[in-house]
Every structure is written in C-alpha cells, then in structure tokens.
Enzyme design. Structure first.
Site: not given
Length: 503
Positions: A14-16, A18, A240-241, A299, A438
């Site tokens: 949601a913020s970056s 890669r 992603d989870t 969540n 992260g």
C-alpha cells in the site's frame, strides 16, 4: 554473464513496491532487490485512488532492470494488497478509477448491506470478517454512485489480476485475493451466486477462479521487446498476506503467524474455514491460501499508524492532492480548546528515531483500540490518537515519544488479546509467534509483543511476501519439491532472531 535460472517477484504494498529476483544456490534461497518505488495514492473524482498506470509502468521498469542486473527470470509473479479492483469494458479499457480501500465511499454501507442480507449469513458463506473496505461494500457504494459503471463492466479484475492481464492478456481471478472480496464461497472456492444475486451484482463480469501456481502464459510480444527477454507469468498467492504466510519458517503446528507491515495479519493455518457465530463476533477471517489452506486470522491496523505518524511529522501526505476537510478543522479546534498542546519534531524523523523516542517515554501507559475504524484513514493520525485518549479519560500524549509509546503498547496488547481469542476458538495452545515482513525488524515492538503474549517471538525473514511469491514459482517450475521443503530452505537461508519473554 546473464543468469536465466532465476525468478522475479513483483511485490506491491500500500505504500511501496519492489521487484526482487530469487535464485537457489547450494540448497539456499538468495534474494536480490532490483527495483523499488513509492506507491502514493491520488485524488480523482472526489476519491482516493491508486495510480494504476504508474504501478504498471514501475512493474515493467523493474522487470527490465532485471536484465540490466544480469538476470533473465524464467517466470514472474505479482502480488499486492487485497479487496481493491478495476472494471473493464468490452474493449478491455478501464471503467472509472481504481479507488483505494481507505477511501470513505463505503461509509454507511453496513446498514445498506444488512437490509439485503444478514451479516451472519454472509459470514457463514464466505468466512470473511466484516471490514468497511471489503469489496462487497465497495461494489454496493459504486452501484449507488455510478450504476452505469457496473452496467458497462465486462470484466472484474483485482489489482494483481489486472497487472498480470496487461503483461499477458490472460483474464483470471486468482483465488487467494478473490477470497478477500467477501463474494467467494469459502467451501466451494467459487463466486457465491446467492450473494451476488441478493446484492444484484452482475455475475458475468467475474472471471475464472484459478489457484496459486497457475501458468498465465508468456508476456506479450511488446512486453518482451521492452524487457529484452520473454518470461512466463505465474499466479503466486497474489494476496500479499497469502504470500507472506508461505514464507513463515514455523517450527511446529502450534505457531502463530504474524505478517507485519502496513497491516498486522495475525493468525494460523487451518485445513478448513471456521464460520461459527463466536468467530464472527470476534471478527476473525478465513482467507484462502496456497493448496487450499485457510488463513484464520485477524486484520490488525499494524504499522500503518506508525507510518502515518512519521509522514505527518515530516509533512508528507499519503494521498496526493488531499486537502484539509471540515472535519479536520473541527478536530483541530477541539484539540486546541480541550487538550494540552502537542510538541512535534524539529527535524525529519526516521523509524529508528521514533523507536528511540518511544523507549525514552517508557513510563507513559495510555493505549487505544488499534482496530477502531477511526484510525483507518484519519486526516491526522496524531490528532485522532490524542482524541481517543482524551475521550477514554486517559493521559494524553503531548510528545512524539508518548505518542509512539501509546501506539506500541496498543499494538502489542492487541496481539496478545487476539492470540487469546484465537486459542479459545480453536481449542489450541500456541507456543510461539513467527513474524515475517518489514515489521519484524522493529526490535522494540518484538520485545513488547513477547512480554505481552508470554511466548517467544521468532523474527524473520524480512522479505516474507517476496519470498512467498517466489517459492510458488519455484514449486511450479520444479525447482523446489513442495512447501515444507521451501520452508526448511527459508529457515536455513535467512537469519531468524529469537526474543524470549523471560529476557
């Protein structure tokens, strides 16, 4: 020399985002980060939206850089967050914007939905926890605001489905992400016609549901020309989870999994869904996973609160073009009239700085309910936390350190409470917490978590989501035999830090 014995994960949060290349060397998995980019929402049509064209542009740019770095991946896979989608017309052109889940268009949709179908029936059929941004509520809101968009829609694709479609031309709905919509039946793994009929959502726009590991084909010729090579696209666990959970190197069956990033996804793997009233009341979800595993989890707001505080202290908005609202002005007036002033920072704050400030405020003990919807997308996270403390009669944070201490205590307390709830629902006793993503690098949060929960924390690997994405590709290609082999390799390949509650 260019290596072709490799795989590429496009992992967009949601913020970056890669692009990471994975290889297997001497029985160990090695990762090389090739490209990283910011994912900033923008205001369009009165809504907070994803810049979907930018995401695709950066995806292709990152894949092209693979060759520049000496890699030509055999396959690539794309994962993103859940619930959000795009609609395509009969010419495969976008209809409207890719509205982001934190947008406020779903405000009030609970009551609209509950008049159509009881929430307990929706939960029994889908197993998905009630959250204001679930796709079902987004579609209800869209139907009320722009009914013509649903009428024109020929295809419904979730964000990673759409990016894969742009690469290959294949239109499918990958299973793990489809489960987050609250429209997929938990037991049949197909779109639930009863729910779609009840909510008058066009069934014909949904695509075939495919499982992680499905080969979507080779990239289009024009993409091959840009990349300089022709990889096949494999659908990983595109949520992603789902990918992150695959990378958890659990030591036994009594381990709690925690994917720690913008969201904290805390739970366990089950062989089937739990859709009891007790599970629904405690707001646990049953998201679909690789090989039809179910992620029984909660969540939790997660590092979003910390990310928001850092942005705010540094004068950065998470949405381009977002202006101060009347509600924000009213909140500021209340804060100025009723609360002691907040002393911000005089310099740019990094995450390490925020941790040190929190440690220095170790005697501050106020906490908030991190799962309160008020923290989903507030105009000011700092103001919202302070107001929550004020409204519950607690000490009010007046410094960065007190504010951060409040968030850290609140998160670790929520983790402990969620594990207790999960134990009561499953009848199991959990012996450890395995953190990937992260957030596993936050040693202070790990320390508070192990003390609050009373069980050891195993932190790592950091690149959990990319790893999970890659191992599905490696298994699909025959490079790795199965998931257990992959998890054993992950344990041998990456540093896993243990934090003991007794230390």
């Amino acid at each position: 020399m260019t290596s072709s014995n490799c795989y590429a994960a496009v992992d967009i949060g949601a913020s970056s985002g890669r692009v990471v290349v994975g290889t297997v060397q001497n029985g160990c998995i090695e990762l090389t980060e090739i490209h990283r980019f910011d994912n900033i929402q923008k205001r369009s049509g009165g809504h907070d939206c994803w810049d979907i064209e930018m995401l695709f542009r950066e995806t292709v740019a990152g894949l092209a850089k693979c060759k520049e770095a000496g890699f030509t991946p055999k396959t690539i896979g794309i994962d993103t967050w859940g619930v959000d989608f795009v609609l395509l017309d009969n010419n495969d052109q976008l209809i409207g914007d890719a509205v982001a889940y934190r947008d406020d268009r779903t405000n009030g949709m609970y009551s609209v939905a509950d008049r159509i179908m009881a929430p307990d029936e929706v939960y029994r059929r889908t197993g998905i926890q009630r959250q204001p941004f679930n796709t079902i509520y987004q579609l209800i809101a869209l139907k009320r605001e722009h009914p013509e968009q649903l009428e024109q829609a020929e295809s419904f694709l979730m964000i990673p489905d759409y990016l894969a479609f742009l690469l290959t031309g294949a239109k499918v709905n990958e299973y793990t992400n489809a489960t987050t919509t609250c429209l997929l039946n938990a037991r049949t793994q197909q779109w639930d016609s009863v729910i779609l009929d009840a909510f008058d959502i066009p069934q014909e726009m949904f695509c075939e549901v495919v499982m992680p590991g499905t080969d979507l084909g080779v990239v289009k010729p024009e993409i091959e020309q840009t990349l300089g090579y022709a990889p096949r696209v494999i659908a990983p666990a595109t949520h992603d989870t789902g990918s992150a959970y695959l990378a958890v190197p659990a030591r036994d069956n009594d381990a709690v999994f925690l994917s720690s990033g913008t969201w904290s996804l805390l739970g366990v793997e089950n062989e089937g869904p739990i859709t009891s009233d007790a599970s629904r009341f405690q707001n646990f979800t049953n998201e679909g996973g690789y090989e039809l595993r179910f992620r029984f989890l909660k969540n939790i707001m997660g590092l979003w609160m910390i990310q928001s505080i850092r942005r705010e202290l540094n004068g950065v908005s998470y949405v381009e073009g977002k202006q101060e609202t009347e509600a924000q002005a009213e909140t500021k007036a209340t804060l100025e009239a009723e609360l002691p002033p907040f002393v911000g920072s005089t310099h740019e704050m990094g995450f390490g700085d925020l941790i040190e400030e929190a440690k220095a405020a170790k005697d501050f003990e106020a906490h908030v309910n991190v799962n309160d919807d008020r923290f989903l997308a507030p105009d000011s996270m700092i103001d919202e936390i302070r107001l929550a403390c004020f409204e519950t009669g607690q000490a009010i944070p007046t410094t960065v350190g007190e504010l951060m201490r409040c968030v850290y205590i609140s998160l670790s307390t929520c983790y402990a409470e969620s594990i207790e709830e999960m134990a009561s629902l499953t009848g199991r006793t959990y012996t450890s917490i395995n953190i990937v993503g992260g957030g596993c690098q936050d040693a202070y949060l790990n320390e508070l978590t192990t003390k609050a929960c009373g069980i050891p924390v195993f932190a790592g690997p950091v690149e959990g989501t990319s790893l999970g994405n890659l191992i599905v590709q490696m298994i699909a290609s025959g490079q790795i035999e199965d998931l257990q082999t992959a998890r054993d390799m992950i344990r041998a390949s990456f540093d896993i830090d243990m934090v003991d509650p007794q230390e």
